[in-house]
Design a protein around this motif. Sequence first.
Motif, mmCIF file in Angstrom:
data_model
loop_
_atom_site.group_PDB
_atom_site.id
_atom_site.type_symbol
_atom_site.label_atom_id
_atom_site.label_comp_id
_atom_site.label_asym_id
_atom_site.label_seq_id
_atom_site.Cartn_x
_atom_site.Cartn_y
_atom_site.Cartn_z
ATOM 1 N N PRO A 49 0.803 -1.239 0.000
ATOM 2 C CA PRO A 49 0.000 0.000 0.000
ATOM 3 C C PRO A 49 0.828 1.276 0.000
ATOM 4 O O PRO A 49 0.362 2.302 -0.515
ATOM 5 C CB PRO A 49 -0.833 -0.122 1.285
ATOM 6 N N LEU A 50 2.031 1.215 0.540
ATOM 7 C CA LEU A 50 2.819 2.450 0.587
ATOM 8 C C LEU A 50 3.394 2.818 -0.779
ATOM 9 O O LEU A 50 3.934 3.914 -0.941
ATOM 10 C CB LEU A 50 3.917 2.335 1.647
ATOM 11 N N ASP A 51 3.264 1.926 -1.765
ATOM 12 C CA ASP A 51 3.583 2.310 -3.140
ATOM 13 C C ASP A 51 2.718 3.492 -3.577
ATOM 14 O O ASP A 51 3.091 4.264 -4.452
ATOM 15 C CB ASP A 51 3.326 1.131 -4.102
ATOM 16 N N GLU A 105 -4.365 11.391 1.711
ATOM 17 C CA GLU A 105 -5.231 11.319 0.536
ATOM 18 C C GLU A 105 -5.162 9.944 -0.124
ATOM 19 O O GLU A 105 -6.173 9.374 -0.529
ATOM 20 C CB GLU A 105 -4.766 12.388 -0.468
ATOM 21 N N GLN A 106 -3.931 9.409 -0.246
ATOM 22 C CA GLN A 106 -3.721 8.235 -1.096
ATOM 23 C C GLN A 106 -3.803 6.888 -0.358
ATOM 24 O O GLN A 106 -4.078 5.873 -0.989
ATOM 25 C CB GLN A 106 -2.339 8.329 -1.789
ATOM 26 N N LEU A 107 -3.526 6.891 0.922
ATOM 27 C CA LEU A 107 -3.486 5.600 1.628
ATOM 28 C C LEU A 107 -4.905 5.187 2.025
ATOM 29 O O LEU A 107 -5.249 5.077 3.198
ATOM 30 C CB LEU A 107 -2.567 5.689 2.855
ATOM 31 N N GLN A 108 -5.696 4.984 1.031
ATOM 32 C CA GLN A 108 -7.101 4.599 1.237
ATOM 33 C C GLN A 108 -7.372 3.312 0.467
ATOM 34 O O GLN A 108 -6.914 3.182 -0.658
ATOM 35 C CB GLN A 108 -8.047 5.711 0.746
ATOM 36 N N PRO A 109 -8.077 2.381 1.030
ATOM 37 C CA PRO A 109 -8.803 2.422 2.303
ATOM 38 C C PRO A 109 -7.960 1.981 3.513
ATOM 39 O O PRO A 109 -8.495 1.825 4.607
ATOM 40 C CB PRO A 109 -9.920 1.403 2.068
ATOM 41 N N ILE A 114 -6.091 0.954 9.590
ATOM 42 C CA ILE A 114 -4.926 1.062 10.485
ATOM 43 C C ILE A 114 -5.237 2.012 11.648
ATOM 44 O O ILE A 114 -5.348 1.596 12.800
ATOM 45 C CB ILE A 114 -3.685 1.538 9.695
ATOM 46 N N TRP A 115 -5.393 3.296 11.326
ATOM 47 C CA TRP A 115 -5.547 4.263 12.423
ATOM 48 C C TRP A 115 -6.975 4.283 12.969
ATOM 49 O O TRP A 115 -7.197 4.796 14.062
ATOM 50 C CB TRP A 115 -5.084 5.646 11.977
ATOM 51 N N GLY A 116 -7.899 3.697 12.225
ATOM 52 C CA GLY A 116 -9.251 3.556 12.759
ATOM 53 C C GLY A 116 -9.290 2.660 13.979
ATOM 54 O O GLY A 116 -10.251 2.670 14.744
ATOM 55 N N ARG A 117 -8.236 1.873 14.167
ATOM 56 C CA ARG A 117 -8.139 0.998 15.341
ATOM 57 C C ARG A 117 -7.357 1.672 16.474
ATOM 58 O O ARG A 117 -7.005 1.019 17.456
ATOM 59 C CB ARG A 117 -7.468 -0.317 14.948
ATOM 60 N N ALA A 123 -13.300 9.892 12.768
ATOM 61 C CA ALA A 123 -14.274 8.888 12.333
ATOM 62 C C ALA A 123 -13.948 8.400 10.927
ATOM 63 O O ALA A 123 -14.058 7.210 10.624
ATOM 64 C CB ALA A 123 -15.681 9.492 12.377
ATOM 65 N N THR A 124 -13.536 9.319 10.092
ATOM 66 C CA THR A 124 -13.093 8.967 8.748
ATOM 67 C C THR A 124 -11.611 9.304 8.658
ATOM 68 O O THR A 124 -11.239 10.480 8.713
ATOM 69 C CB THR A 124 -13.879 9.758 7.680
ATOM 70 N N CYS A 125 -10.795 8.279 8.519
ATOM 71 C CA CYS A 125 -9.346 8.483 8.571
ATOM 72 C C CYS A 125 -8.811 8.919 7.219
ATOM 73 O O CYS A 125 -8.224 8.118 6.469
ATOM 74 C CB CYS A 125 -8.648 7.203 9.035
ATOM 75 N N GLU A 126 -9.027 10.170 6.889
ATOM 76 C CA GLU A 126 -8.481 10.713 5.649
ATOM 77 C C GLU A 126 -8.385 12.223 5.769
ATOM 78 O O GLU A 126 -8.925 12.827 6.701
ATOM 79 C CB GLU A 126 -9.354 10.324 4.445
ATOM 80 N N GLY A 127 -7.694 12.812 4.792
ATOM 81 C CA GLY A 127 -7.624 14.264 4.686
ATOM 82 C C GLY A 127 -7.055 14.961 5.914
ATOM 83 O O GLY A 127 -6.228 14.406 6.646
ATOM 84 N N LYS A 128 -7.539 16.181 6.107
ATOM 85 C CA LYS A 128 -6.972 17.029 7.159
ATOM 86 C C LYS A 128 -7.150 16.429 8.556
ATOM 87 O O LYS A 128 -6.273 16.567 9.413
ATOM 88 C CB LYS A 128 -7.631 18.417 7.102
ATOM 89 N N ALA A 129 -8.280 15.771 8.761
ATOM 90 C CA ALA A 129 -8.531 15.209 10.092
ATOM 91 C C ALA A 129 -7.467 14.168 10.444
ATOM 92 O O ALA A 129 -6.953 14.143 11.571
ATOM 93 C CB ALA A 129 -9.925 14.584 10.128
ATOM 94 N N LEU A 130 -7.126 13.315 9.488
ATOM 95 C CA LEU A 130 -6.098 12.311 9.748
ATOM 96 C C LEU A 130 -4.727 12.967 9.896
ATOM 97 O O LEU A 130 -3.931 12.600 10.761
ATOM 98 C CB LEU A 130 -6.073 11.267 8.625
ATOM 99 N N LYS A 131 -4.470 13.964 9.057
ATOM 100 C CA LYS A 131 -3.183 14.664 9.130
ATOM 101 C C LYS A 131 -3.005 15.311 10.507
ATOM 102 O O LYS A 131 -1.945 15.189 11.132
ATOM 103 C CB LYS A 131 -3.116 15.727 8.033
#
Lengths: 190, 202
Positions: A49-51, A105-109, A114-117, A123-131
């Motif tokens: 996934p990190l590709d 942005e890219q490490l979805q889903p 990962i961080w949802g655990r 609640a949604t692990c993406e974008g600015k909230a995850l950053k």
Amino acid sequence: MRTRSKKHSRSINESGQSSGFLAMTAIKPGEIDALRAYLEGFRDRGERPLDKVSGTHMARFVIVEKFNCKPVYKQRRAENIACASLAFSSNLDGSIDRYLDVLCEQLQPEAQEIWGRCVGSPATCEGKALKDYLKHNQIDCGFFYAAYGEATVPKVKAALDQRERLMAFATEHQGVPAAELQQAFIEEFA
Amino acid sequence: MSIAPPAGPITATGTASRNIDGQAISITVFSTIKPWGKVFLPILFAVTKRAPKLTKTLVQLSFIHFARWSLVKQIPHNGPPQPEQKLRYTHMYFESNFNGGWEEYIDAFSHILTSGMAAFWGSSFGFPKALPVGPFKEYITENETAASHYYSAYPEATITMVKAALEVDEHLVPLKRGAQNLSPEAFQDAYTKMLTDAQRSL
């Protein structure tokens, strides 16, 4: 959530154009085994996934469950980690800010799995909230070493490919007349 | 808290398979710092960063892609159910991304970076000195945590290959730029010179 201020020194996490990022996030109770199975499953499933996260040279996910202590260490009191944590470390191109923009942005889903655990994740692990979450959990480098810190991932990959091609070219074009050699070189490299 | 399963079979490189991606090998070590290390290590890190000569040996070892030392004074808090925990000690996170074998890596660290090892780990509880290497390997093994997932963007490349490729590129760039403007004879001379200059990296 409190995030890090800009006055926070960037340079301690940098070597050349490369940066080192480390975040330690507490894992939700009861989720350790599932998280471990998910991360270890990447290899079994042939997934990389990190590709998808450009600018990643080398990275790791490590589940930390204890700080080791033995009587022979003569440490007065053992210290247990109250909550098992996920350490995510990456050696990356450019600034951590820009890298996290790409990662979130890219490490979805995968990011959600990962961080949802982890405790306190959005609640949604993406974008600015995850950053913001990852930056809140960042631990600075004390000392960061990069052997070729000025070279980006694309530069390294291109150079490796080019070296292979040059070795093949040199072998194939021994004794070739000058004009033919020049034309072949231009077609291959210029 | 669950018990971590074995970190996969030990491979010919001397480390668990999950610490490996192609040629790249990861090592992750946590050690607990004595109180005086909390003051000493930040100074050591700052001095080392500002005096590149001190990392010359690290460069010469030529099998380390990236390495880092971080001081963990607190585990970042994210609210319940994570308990608030004030760590009694500072802990040091060390990671390395290298190629070769685990045994050779530790051997090289011990024999070549003996004084550097003492400086970086001397304030860690239980650090047995870099030499003799046997107790040191045991110490690293005890404190190492295997990766659950490890990734390299160019897994088949050793650091020697990466450095050689970047050196070849430096030699090749001028010829790539000038090739079209040279006569065939001048090109051939420049090409031969480029190969001669780059020979060590091919």
